[in-house]
Design an enzyme around this catalytic site. Structure first.
Site, PDB file in Angstrom:
ATOM      1  N   ASP A 168       0.956  -1.210  -0.140  1.00 25.85           N
ATOM      2  CA  ASP A 168       0.121   0.094  -0.008  1.00 25.85           C
ATOM      3  C   ASP A 168       0.712   1.072  -0.115  1.00 25.85           C
ATOM      4  O   ASP A 168       2.002   1.037   0.115  1.00 25.85           O
ATOM      5  CB  ASP A 168      -0.824   0.105   1.212  1.00 25.85           C
ATOM      6  CG  ASP A 168      -2.388   0.302   0.861  1.00 25.85           C
ATOM      7  OD1 ASP A 168      -2.334   1.371   0.083  1.00 25.85           O
ATOM      8  OD2 ASP A 168      -3.435   0.042   1.848  1.00 25.85           O
ATOM      9  N   GLU A 209      -1.123   1.594  -5.282  1.00 23.14           N
ATOM     10  CA  GLU A 209      -0.795   3.271  -4.974  1.00 23.14           C
ATOM     11  C   GLU A 209      -2.119   3.903  -5.331  1.00 23.14           C
ATOM     12  O   GLU A 209      -2.271   5.167  -5.127  1.00 23.14           O
ATOM     13  CB  GLU A 209       0.336   3.489  -5.645  1.00 23.14           C
ATOM     14  CG  GLU A 209       0.600   4.972  -6.044  1.00 23.14           C
ATOM     15  CD  GLU A 209      -0.098   5.671  -6.960  1.00 23.14           C
ATOM     16  OE1 GLU A 209      -0.202   6.905  -7.110  1.00 23.14           O
ATOM     17  OE2 GLU A 209      -0.790   5.051  -7.901  1.00 23.14           O
ATOM     18  N   TRP A 210      -3.233   3.271  -5.635  1.00 22.73           N
ATOM     19  CA  TRP A 210      -4.564   3.728  -6.011  1.00 22.73           C
ATOM     20  C   TRP A 210      -4.525   4.671  -7.359  1.00 22.73           C
ATOM     21  O   TRP A 210      -5.583   4.987  -7.838  1.00 22.73           O
ATOM     22  CB  TRP A 210      -5.130   4.546  -4.927  1.00 22.73           C
ATOM     23  CG  TRP A 210      -4.747   4.401  -3.673  1.00 22.73           C
ATOM     24  CD1 TRP A 210      -5.120   3.032  -2.896  1.00 22.73           C
ATOM     25  CD2 TRP A 210      -3.983   5.012  -2.517  1.00 22.73           C
ATOM     26  NE1 TRP A 210      -4.709   2.834  -1.720  1.00 22.73           N
ATOM     27  CE2 TRP A 210      -3.994   4.156  -1.556  1.00 22.73           C
ATOM     28  CE3 TRP A 210      -3.454   6.063  -2.397  1.00 22.73           C
ATOM     29  CZ2 TRP A 210      -3.108   4.569  -0.378  1.00 22.73           C
ATOM     30  CZ3 TRP A 210      -2.584   6.585  -1.415  1.00 22.73           C
ATOM     31  CH2 TRP A 210      -2.842   5.676  -0.329  1.00 22.73           C
ATOM     32  N   GLY A 211      -3.516   4.938  -7.976  1.00 26.05           N
ATOM     33  CA  GLY A 211      -3.385   5.407  -9.330  1.00 26.05           C
ATOM     34  C   GLY A 211      -3.052   6.975  -9.674  1.00 26.05           C
ATOM     35  O   GLY A 211      -2.684   7.118 -10.812  1.00 26.05           O
ATOM     36  N   ASP A 232     -10.309   2.739  -3.687  1.00 25.02           N
ATOM     37  CA  ASP A 232     -11.139   1.458  -3.032  1.00 25.02           C
ATOM     38  C   ASP A 232     -12.551   1.423  -3.544  1.00 25.02           C
ATOM     39  O   ASP A 232     -13.174   2.695  -3.549  1.00 25.02           O
ATOM     40  CB  ASP A 232     -11.240   1.497  -1.479  1.00 25.02           C
ATOM     41  CG  ASP A 232      -9.947   1.230  -1.009  1.00 25.02           C
ATOM     42  OD1 ASP A 232      -9.136   1.572  -1.316  1.00 25.02           O
ATOM     43  OD2 ASP A 232      -9.855   1.294   0.505  1.00 25.02           O
TER      44      ASP A 232
HETATM   45  C1  GLA Z   1      -6.074   0.964   1.638  1.00 24.58           C
HETATM   46  C2  GLA Z   1      -6.111   0.019   0.497  1.00 24.58           C
HETATM   47  C3  GLA Z   1      -7.329  -1.085   0.758  1.00 24.58           C
HETATM   48  C4  GLA Z   1      -6.951  -1.742   2.316  1.00 24.58           C
HETATM   49  C5  GLA Z   1      -6.969  -0.855   3.062  1.00 24.58           C
HETATM   50  C6  GLA Z   1      -6.048  -1.473   4.545  1.00 24.58           C
HETATM   51  O1  GLA Z   1      -7.289   2.022   1.799  1.00 24.58           O
HETATM   52  O2  GLA Z   1      -6.758   0.695  -0.857  1.00 24.58           O
HETATM   53  O3  GLA Z   1      -7.455  -1.838  -0.210  1.00 24.58           O
HETATM   54  O4  GLA Z   1      -5.755  -2.488   1.908  1.00 24.58           O
HETATM   55  O5  GLA Z   1      -5.773   0.346   2.785  1.00 24.58           O
HETATM   56  O6  GLA Z   1      -5.950  -0.334   5.548  1.00 24.58           O
END
Ligand code: GLA
Length: 428
Positions: A168, A209-211, A232
């Protein structure tokens, strides 16, 4: 969490970008070149990874019993037989980091037998075992992150028998989106990527890293096998567009739509985990989705060659959830060895057609109604950017009938519904 404010800003930027690039009436298939980055040579993730992750349903409420029962259920439900293999514990498995040795350790109340014993159990079921860490000083759930301890943590994970690491990006300095910001992410992910390689154990590396720093551009370079393209996905169809993260299924689809050229064998775009079957009962809330919406998530994730990481409680799946997750025909589309991400070829009045080239000169086509009213849709080969004189045998997923020598596909579509068809050249 502070994280959500940060995510909000980035999400808005992403949505603005989408407004400009995402909704052209027709996206040129010809402009979708082959996968441009070189594959990792480790032989991992040659098809999209499939498994289960603890976060969506259990959040911090994990323990060894739940994980063992989950592994049992993956086998007894038939999920293992259709390809689901990785059992991944997400955040908040930790007890802490030893201040003298620097060694990470698990929460001994949640995991009294230790992580190695748990990994051994998962392996004994013929499954693979995954764990979670973070490129910052802390994880998103405020547990110790791996920053500065990458080699030590990678060696520990390997000694435990870990086969998959989700990594993450919380608690990393969040500079404005400049080259430095990208560079820092690349550097941090590379350090862990190298540390994993140095263990000598094949460990699938999942970049989370979400993008915002475009991990599809550098994910493979740092040793990654999949990288999140968006924040998410909550258990909801769509979030109001000016809301903070998490996002809904629809936004996740729109974010990944034009990134197909970066995904393929060895390294996959990851639009986040499946919310199918959560029915608003999980740790990731959102309000829940309808059966139609859950079916569309599965359809589209398969069209995208997306990693299929189940997020619901597989010990207690109802018949509908089972029928969605155990759909072999759809999974075959997801796992097709060509590894192409489907792309939108047609979009008009909320009706869309998506096309995914398959091996053996076949195509998967999804017809999708993103709107709020039931509609009918008919598309011919020209609209699907296929040879208009060609004749295909058309089979809809879930319907045993094959329509021979067809020249169009037609479907009635309820709001948010999608239907998937496989086209096979007639007489080939
Ligand atoms: C981030 C990630 C999620 C999950 C949480 C855990 O938000 O994007 O998929 O792993 O952390 O805290």
């Amino acid at each position: 969490m502070k994280l959500f404010d940060m995510k909000k800003t980035k999400l808005l930027a992403c949505i603005v970008a989408l407004t400009f690039v995402g909704f052209s009436c027709k996206e040129k298939a010809a402009e979708q070149p082959a996968n441009t980055t070189t594959a990792n040579s480790d032989g991992l993730a040659l098809t999209p990874p499939m498994g289960w992750n603890s976060w969506n349903v259990f959040g911090k409420n994990i323990n060894e019993q739940v994980i063992r029962e989950t592994a049992d259920a993956i086998v007894s439900s038939g999920l293992k037989d259709v390809g689901f293999e990785y059992v991944v514990i997400d955040d908040i498995w930790h007890g802490g980091r030893d201040s003298v040795t620097g060694q990470l350790y698990a929460d001994s109340v949640k995991f009294p037998s230790g992580i190695k014993a748990l990994a051994d159990y998962v392996h004994s079921k013929g499954l693979k075992f995954g764990i979670y860490s973070d490129a910052g000083t802390l994880t998103c759930g405020d547990m110790p992150g791996s920053y500065g301890y990458e080699e030590k943590d990678a060696a520990l994970f390997a000694s435990w028998g870990v086969d998959f690491l989700k990594y993450d990006y919380c608690y990393c300095p969040d500079l404005p989106s400049t080259n430095n910001d990208y560079k820092m992410a690349i550097d941090r992910y590379k350090v862990m990527g190298n540390a994993l390689k140095a263990t000598g154990r094949p460990i699938l590396y999942s970049i989370c890293e979400w993008g915002p720093r475009s991990p599809w551009l550098w994910g493979k370079e740092v040793g990654g096998h999949m990288w999140r393209t968006s924040y998410d996905v909550a258990d909801i169809w769509d979030m109001p567009r000016n809301e903070s993260s998490p996002i809904g299924i629809l936004t996740s689809i729109d974010v990944i739509a034009n990134l197909g050229r970066f995904s393929g064998p060895g390294g996959w775009n990851d639009p986040d985990m499946l919310v199918i079957g959560l029915k608003n009962s999980g740790f990731i809330k959102g309000g829940g989705c309808t059966e139609t919406e859950y079916r569309t998530q599965m359809n589209m994730w398969c069209m995208f060659s997306a990693p299929l990481m189940i997020g619901c409680d597989v010990r207690n799946m109802d018949t509908v959830t089972r029928s969605i997750l155990l759909n072999k025909e759809l999974i075959a589309i997801n796992q097709d060895k060509l590894g192409k991400q489907g792309f939108r070829v047609f979009s008009k009045n909320g009706l869309e057609a998506w096309k995914k080239p398959l091996s053996g000169d076949r195509y998967a086509i999804a017809l999708f109604n993103r709107g709020e009213e039931a509609k009918s849709m008919q598309v011919g080969w020209e609209e699907l950017e296929l040879d208009k004189a060609a004749q295909f045998n058309v089979k809809e997923i879930g319907d045993p009938a094959v329509k021979a020598n067809s020249q169009t596909i037609a479907a009635k579509l309820a709001p948010h519904q999608s239907r998937v068809f496989v086209l096979d050249k007639a007489g080939k």
